[in-house]
Design an enzyme around this catalytic site. Sequence first.
Site, PDB file in Angstrom:
ATOM      1  N   ARG A 187     -16.964  34.655  -0.551  1.00 20.83           N
ATOM      2  CA  ARG A 187     -15.592  35.060  -0.203  1.00 20.83           C
ATOM      3  C   ARG A 187     -15.437  34.937   1.305  1.00 20.83           C
ATOM      4  O   ARG A 187     -15.334  35.933   2.015  1.00 20.83           O
ATOM      5  CB  ARG A 187     -15.300  36.503  -0.657  1.00 20.83           C
ATOM      6  CG  ARG A 187     -15.275  36.701  -2.153  1.00 20.83           C
ATOM      7  CD  ARG A 187     -15.106  38.169  -2.516  1.00 20.83           C
ATOM      8  NE  ARG A 187     -16.109  39.005  -1.867  1.00 20.83           N
ATOM      9  CZ  ARG A 187     -17.379  39.100  -2.250  1.00 20.83           C
ATOM     10  NH1 ARG A 187     -17.799  38.424  -3.302  1.00 20.83           N
ATOM     11  NH2 ARG A 187     -18.234  39.872  -1.601  1.00 20.83           N
ATOM     12  N   ASP A 252     -24.580  40.354  -4.453  1.00 21.12           N
ATOM     13  CA  ASP A 252     -23.139  40.155  -4.514  1.00 21.12           C
ATOM     14  C   ASP A 252     -22.509  40.438  -5.873  1.00 21.12           C
ATOM     15  O   ASP A 252     -21.572  41.211  -5.972  1.00 21.12           O
ATOM     16  CB  ASP A 252     -22.806  38.716  -4.085  1.00 21.12           C
ATOM     17  CG  ASP A 252     -21.357  38.550  -3.682  1.00 21.12           C
ATOM     18  OD1 ASP A 252     -20.823  39.442  -3.000  1.00 21.12           O
ATOM     19  OD2 ASP A 252     -20.755  37.541  -4.049  1.00 21.12           O
ATOM     20  N   THR A 253     -22.996  39.828  -6.936  1.00 22.79           N
ATOM     21  CA  THR A 253     -22.242  39.812  -8.188  1.00 22.79           C
ATOM     22  C   THR A 253     -22.080  41.200  -8.807  1.00 22.79           C
ATOM     23  O   THR A 253     -20.958  41.633  -9.095  1.00 22.79           O
ATOM     24  CB  THR A 253     -22.912  38.858  -9.190  1.00 22.79           C
ATOM     25  OG1 THR A 253     -23.155  37.608  -8.542  1.00 22.79           O
ATOM     26  CG2 THR A 253     -22.010  38.622 -10.384  1.00 22.79           C
ATOM     27  N   CYS A 358     -27.037  32.806 -16.694  1.00 25.93           N
ATOM     28  CA  CYS A 358     -27.582  33.617 -15.603  1.00 25.93           C
ATOM     29  C   CYS A 358     -28.852  34.365 -16.005  1.00 25.93           C
ATOM     30  O   CYS A 358     -28.852  35.155 -16.957  1.00 25.93           O
ATOM     31  CB  CYS A 358     -26.526  34.613 -15.130  1.00 25.93           C
ATOM     32  SG  CYS A 358     -27.100  35.723 -13.839  1.00 25.93           S
ATOM     33  N   LEU A 359     -29.921  34.139 -15.257  1.00 24.04           N
ATOM     34  CA  LEU A 359     -31.181  34.822 -15.538  1.00 24.04           C
ATOM     35  C   LEU A 359     -31.124  36.295 -15.139  1.00 24.04           C
ATOM     36  O   LEU A 359     -31.903  37.107 -15.636  1.00 24.04           O
ATOM     37  CB  LEU A 359     -32.325  34.124 -14.790  1.00 24.04           C
ATOM     38  CG  LEU A 359     -32.739  32.761 -15.342  1.00 24.04           C
ATOM     39  CD1 LEU A 359     -33.673  32.059 -14.369  1.00 24.04           C
ATOM     40  CD2 LEU A 359     -33.414  32.911 -16.703  1.00 24.04           C
ATOM     41  N   GLY A 360     -30.214  36.660 -14.263  1.00 28.20           N
ATOM     42  CA  GLY A 360     -30.107  38.047 -13.834  1.00 28.20           C
ATOM     43  C   GLY A 360     -29.277  38.920 -14.747  1.00 28.20           C
ATOM     44  O   GLY A 360     -29.046  40.097 -14.448  1.00 28.20           O
TER      45      GLY A 360
END
EC number: 1.14.15.1
Length: 415
Positions: A187, A252-253, A358-360
């Site tokens: 961002r 971040d996510t 996504c692995l997370g």
Amino acid sequence: MTTETIQSNANLAPLPPHVPEHLVFDFDMYNPSNLSAGVQEAWAVLQESNVPDLVWTRCNGGHWIATRGQLIREAYEDYRHFSSECPFIPREAGEAYDFIPTSMDPPEQRQFRALANQVVGMPVVDKLENRIQELACSLIESLRPQGQCNFTEDYAEPFPIRIFMLLAGLPEEDIPHLKYLTDQMTRPDGSMTFAEAKEALYDYLIPIIEQRRQKPGTDAISIVANGQVNGRPITSDEAKRMCGLLLVGGLDTVVNFLSFSMEFLAKSPEHRQELIERPERIPAACEELLRRFSLVADGRILTSDYEFHGVQLKKGDQILLPQMLSGLDERENACPMHVDFSRQKVSHTTFGHGSHLCLGQHLARREIIVTLKEWLTRIPDFSIAPGAQIQHKSGIVSGVQALPLVWDPATTKAV
């Protein structure tokens, strides 16, 4: 369809000759109109009845946007035509992006993905369970007697970021510097280019990686720095690019998703009460909130000329695949803007789709579920601070800039 100009014409790229005018919809992913109504609401304009399933915007250098879940999934699955080599928009950011394995396509990507799974997969998350629980409880308990907080700053940032810093074996005093760099990638505020932010992140990582190649520990960076890919040791450059991705994802996510979810719950006492009375619904609530408040929009680049759903795409075209639009697609979820914790089938691509799922996601879900359970146990009744104007920011990863919450400490519960 009538061309809708959302960004001033001075900032619009020329229309390529292969793009039909009736597919032009000038949507700016970094500054969509009606952002004050909510970032997901601002993106939902792409799914209005007069908007085609695939549109071209002249904003940010010009690119395609898939507006429906079916097209988003198909493009994610078809890495032969839609490559991850340039996953960010605008093009200069995508070309500077070289994180591993998300800038790779199968089969090259698979060995690196297997290594990444060693540091964020389910077994690792299970081992972190107690630390996740302890940190969530400690943070919430420190806020509970105060009767107010900026949820974004006081909880949504420190909780998942401190968990990640623990996982990576990095000092917490480095968080402000690292968070600033990751924000500039997803961002940007104009103070740094993507390439500058990435190189600053690499400057931070390189000495740490070299140190842990010489004296490895059990942390995520040590595991990556000393890992094996394709039967050989990973190179320092590859380790740097993998660890860069771990930092961007870890800082971040989930931070932003927690703020979106808590903003909704602060405005919806009936949904809070449902989870207080039926805590067994919290995992289902997590999934429904992930669908409704999805926040990522990355892209792909065409490897060759290709006809996709009746539209001629050209080699080198970029296409944006907004993960949030799958969950907001009424063709996939009835009444998609409505949050329903008892929804029978929850369809979304919040964690991506296909070879780059996504692995997370396991760590993210665990952190969300723990937050919902422990917050509502201690602070069941809360709201947005009177007079506060909540501002969202749109981008590759959208976010909530600040979330001031208030509650009566007398209604809280020490646990």
